[in-house]
Design a protein around this motif. Structure first.
Motif, PDB file in Angstrom:
ATOM      1  N   UNK A  96      -1.481  41.987   3.752  1.00 38.21           N
ATOM      2  CA  UNK A  96      -0.804  40.852   2.425  1.00 38.21           C
ATOM      3  C   UNK A  96      -0.240  42.252   1.872  1.00 38.21           C
ATOM      4  N   UNK A  97      -1.628  42.343   1.485  1.00 35.79           N
ATOM      5  CA  UNK A  97      -1.673  43.227   0.334  1.00 35.79           C
ATOM      6  C   UNK A  97      -1.651  45.243   0.412  1.00 35.79           C
ATOM      7  N   UNK A  98      -0.811  45.298   0.841  1.00 34.60           N
ATOM      8  CA  UNK A  98       0.001  46.301   1.444  1.00 34.60           C
ATOM      9  C   UNK A  98       1.482  45.947   1.019  1.00 34.60           C
ATOM     10  N   UNK A  99       1.505  45.124   1.011  1.00 34.33           N
ATOM     11  CA  UNK A  99       3.083  44.887  -0.201  1.00 34.33           C
ATOM     12  C   UNK A  99       2.872  44.793  -1.786  1.00 34.33           C
ATOM     13  N   UNK A 100       1.980  45.162  -2.326  1.00 34.86           N
ATOM     14  CA  UNK A 100       1.368  44.249  -3.279  1.00 34.86           C
ATOM     15  C   UNK A 100       3.469  43.699  -4.261  1.00 34.86           C
ATOM     16  N   UNK A 101       3.968  44.802  -4.035  1.00 35.16           N
ATOM     17  CA  UNK A 101       5.238  44.983  -4.808  1.00 35.16           C
ATOM     18  C   UNK A 101       6.035  43.515  -4.477  1.00 35.16           C
ATOM     19  N   UNK A 102       5.526  43.305  -3.463  1.00 37.96           N
ATOM     20  CA  UNK A 102       6.245  41.865  -2.401  1.00 37.96           C
ATOM     21  C   UNK A 102       6.001  40.667  -3.076  1.00 37.96           C
ATOM     22  N   UNK A 103       4.542  40.728  -2.722  1.00 40.82           N
ATOM     23  CA  UNK A 103       3.632  39.582  -3.118  1.00 40.82           C
ATOM     24  C   UNK A 103       4.288  39.193  -5.153  1.00 40.82           C
ATOM     25  N   UNK A 104       4.590  40.135  -6.017  1.00 43.41           N
ATOM     26  CA  UNK A 104       4.879  39.674  -7.043  1.00 43.41           C
ATOM     27  C   UNK A 104       6.411  40.033  -7.141  1.00 43.41           C
ATOM     28  N   UNK A 105       6.744  39.776  -6.015  1.00 42.48           N
ATOM     29  CA  UNK A 105       8.233  39.409  -6.577  1.00 42.48           C
ATOM     30  C   UNK A 105       8.622  38.079  -5.207  1.00 42.48           C
ATOM     31  N   UNK A 106       7.554  37.939  -5.055  1.00 43.85           N
ATOM     32  CA  UNK A 106       7.350  36.055  -4.705  1.00 43.85           C
ATOM     33  C   UNK A 106       6.863  35.480  -5.159  1.00 43.85           C
ATOM     34  N   UNK A 107       5.662  35.847  -5.848  1.00 42.78           N
ATOM     35  CA  UNK A 107       5.863  35.370  -6.884  1.00 42.78           C
ATOM     36  C   UNK A 107       6.466  34.728  -8.202  1.00 42.78           C
ATOM     37  N   UNK A 108       6.781  35.603  -8.791  1.00 46.10           N
ATOM     38  CA  UNK A 108       8.240  35.528  -9.568  1.00 46.10           C
ATOM     39  C   UNK A 108       9.434  34.097  -9.205  1.00 46.10           C
ATOM     40  N   UNK A 109       9.339  34.422  -7.808  1.00 42.44           N
ATOM     41  CA  UNK A 109      10.899  33.426  -7.585  1.00 42.44           C
ATOM     42  C   UNK A 109       9.971  32.315  -7.310  1.00 42.44           C
ATOM     43  N   UNK A 110       8.704  31.463  -6.855  1.00 37.83           N
ATOM     44  CA  UNK A 110       8.315  31.071  -6.812  1.00 37.83           C
ATOM     45  C   UNK A 110       7.746  30.211  -8.003  1.00 37.83           C
ATOM     46  N   UNK A 111       7.274  31.055  -9.137  1.00 38.42           N
ATOM     47  CA  UNK A 111       7.047  30.158 -10.584  1.00 38.42           C
ATOM     48  C   UNK A 111       7.737  28.978 -10.723  1.00 38.42           C
ATOM     49  N   UNK A 112       8.926  28.518 -10.294  1.00 40.26           N
ATOM     50  CA  UNK A 112       9.513  27.286 -11.025  1.00 40.26           C
ATOM     51  C   UNK A 112       8.782  26.468 -10.345  1.00 40.26           C
ATOM     52  N   UNK A 113       8.076  26.184  -9.075  1.00 38.98           N
ATOM     53  CA  UNK A 113       8.020  25.281  -8.453  1.00 38.98           C
ATOM     54  C   UNK A 113       6.577  25.136  -8.473  1.00 38.98           C
ATOM     55  N   UNK A 114       5.605  25.896  -9.171  1.00 37.24           N
ATOM     56  CA  UNK A 114       3.973  25.669  -9.684  1.00 37.24           C
ATOM     57  C   UNK A 114       3.296  25.694  -8.527  1.00 37.24           C
ATOM     58  N   UNK A 115       3.524  26.033  -7.564  1.00 41.22           N
ATOM     59  CA  UNK A 115       2.436  26.005  -5.958  1.00 41.22           C
ATOM     60  C   UNK A 115       1.814  27.534  -6.052  1.00 41.22           C
ATOM     61  N   UNK A 116       0.720  26.915  -5.436  1.00 38.12           N
ATOM     62  CA  UNK A 116      -0.676  28.117  -5.692  1.00 38.12           C
ATOM     63  C   UNK A 116      -0.076  28.330  -4.033  1.00 38.12           C
ATOM     64  N   UNK A 117      -0.985  30.314  -4.504  1.00 35.25           N
ATOM     65  CA  UNK A 117      -0.560  31.347  -4.003  1.00 35.25           C
ATOM     66  C   UNK A 117      -1.508  31.411  -3.362  1.00 35.25           C
TER      67      UNK A 117
END
Length: 246
Positions: A96-117
Motif C-alpha cells: 500500500x505504500x506505493x500510494x501514499x497520497x491515497x492513504x493520506x486522502x483516505x485518512x482525511x475522509x475517515x477522520x470523523x469516524x475516529x477508526x484506527x488505520x
C-alpha cells in the motif's frame, strides 16, 4: 486522485498481534517486491482487474468498479460497511505504500469516524512511510529473509523500523524450511538495536513458490533463540487459512 484497488471486504485479521480482530480490508494493487510465497493473486497486481466490493445486505450501489478508481467511488461503500463495528481499517496489498497520497486522502475522509488505520507493509519504502506515518495507528511490518526471497533489504528494514517504532508496530517474519539461521540472527539484531520491546511474530510459512514448511522443532528453537534477545516473541500461523476465511 486515482489508485488501483482489487477488493474491499470485512473479515478477521488472520495474522500477527491483532489476530481475530474484525477489520475492513482495503487491498491496493501493486507491489515493489515479488516474494515466491506471496498468497495474493498475481492478477490482483494489475489495474486490468476490477475492484470487487464484498456483497453485503442493504448496500444498493455497484459491487464491481473499473480500475483505476477515484477514492470518491468507494467511500460510500466504506462508510456503509463501517456502520457495523470494526476494530480498524486494514490498508493492505500488494504494497500500500506505493500510494501514499491515497492513504493520506483516505485518512482525511475517515477522520470523523475516529477508526484506527492499520498498515500492512513489507517494510521497505521508508520515504513513503514518512509521508503518512502521522495518520497511521498500527503498523504490521514484514522482515523478508534473503534466504527465502533471494534479495536482502536489511538497510531498508532497519531505517523503516526506526521510523515505524514511533507507532504501535510489530515485526512479522515468515519462516520456511529454507530460512537460514544467519538471516534470522541479522533480523534479531536489527530489532534489538532499535527496541527490544518491539513484538516479533514468527509466522510459519504456508508453503508456496517452492518453499517448504518449517518443522515444528525449528519454530520452537527459533522462538527460544529470539526470546533470549527480545522481550516479546510469539509464533502465530495464518489463522484465516485454517478457517478458510478471507
Amino acid at each position: 486522485m486515482q489508485a488501483g484497488v482489487s477488493e474491499i471486504f470485512s473479515s478477521i485479521q488472520g495474522e500477527g498481534k491483532y489476530v481475530g480482530c474484525r477489520q475492513l480490508f482495503i487491498r491496493l494493487i501493486g507491489c515493489n517486491m515479488d516474494c515466491p510465497y506471496c498468497d495474493t493473486d498475481k492478477l490482483a497486481h494489475s489495474n486490468l482487474v476490477p475492484c470487487v466490493l464484498e456483497k453485503c445486505e442493504g448496500y444498493e450501489g455497484d459491487l464491481e468498479l473499473k480500475n483505476p478508481l477515484d477514492l470518491n467511488d468507494i467511500m460510500p461503500y466504506i462508510n456503509y460497511r463501517l456502520q457495523q463495528p470494526h476494530h480498524s481499517i486494514s490498508i493492505t496489498g500488494g504494497e500500500p505504500l506505493l500510494y501514499p497520497q491515497i492513504i493520506l486522502e483516505l485518512a482525511k475522509n475517515l477522520k470523523p469516524l475516529s477508526i484506527p488505520l492499520f498498515l500492512e507493509t513489507n517494510g521497505t519504502l521508508v520515504k513513503q512511510l514518512a509521508q503518512v506515518i502521522d495518520e497511521i495507528d498500527i503498523i504490521s511490518m514484514d522482515m523478508k529473509l534473503p534466504s527465502d526471497i533471494g534479495k536482502a533489504y536489511w538497510q531498508e528494514h532497519e531505517e523503516f523500523l526506526k521510523l515505524a517504532s514511533k507507532k504501535d508496530v510489530y515485526v512479522k517474519i515468515v519462516v520456511s524450511n529454507e530460512s537460514t539461521v544467519e538471516d534470522f540472527e541479522k533480523a534479531l539484531s536489527i530489532i534489538k538495536n532499535i527496541d527490544e520491546n518491539i513484538l516479533l511474530v514468527l509466522q510459519p510459512i504456508t508453503p508456496l513458490g517452492g518453499l517448504h514448511e518449517a518443522p515444528p522443532e525449528k519454530m520452537l528453537k527459533w522462538q527460544t533463540r529470539a526470546m533470549q534477545v527480545l522481550k516479546n516473541v510469539r509464533v502465530i500461523p495464518q489463522t484465516h487459512k485454517m478457517m478458510n476465511q478471507l
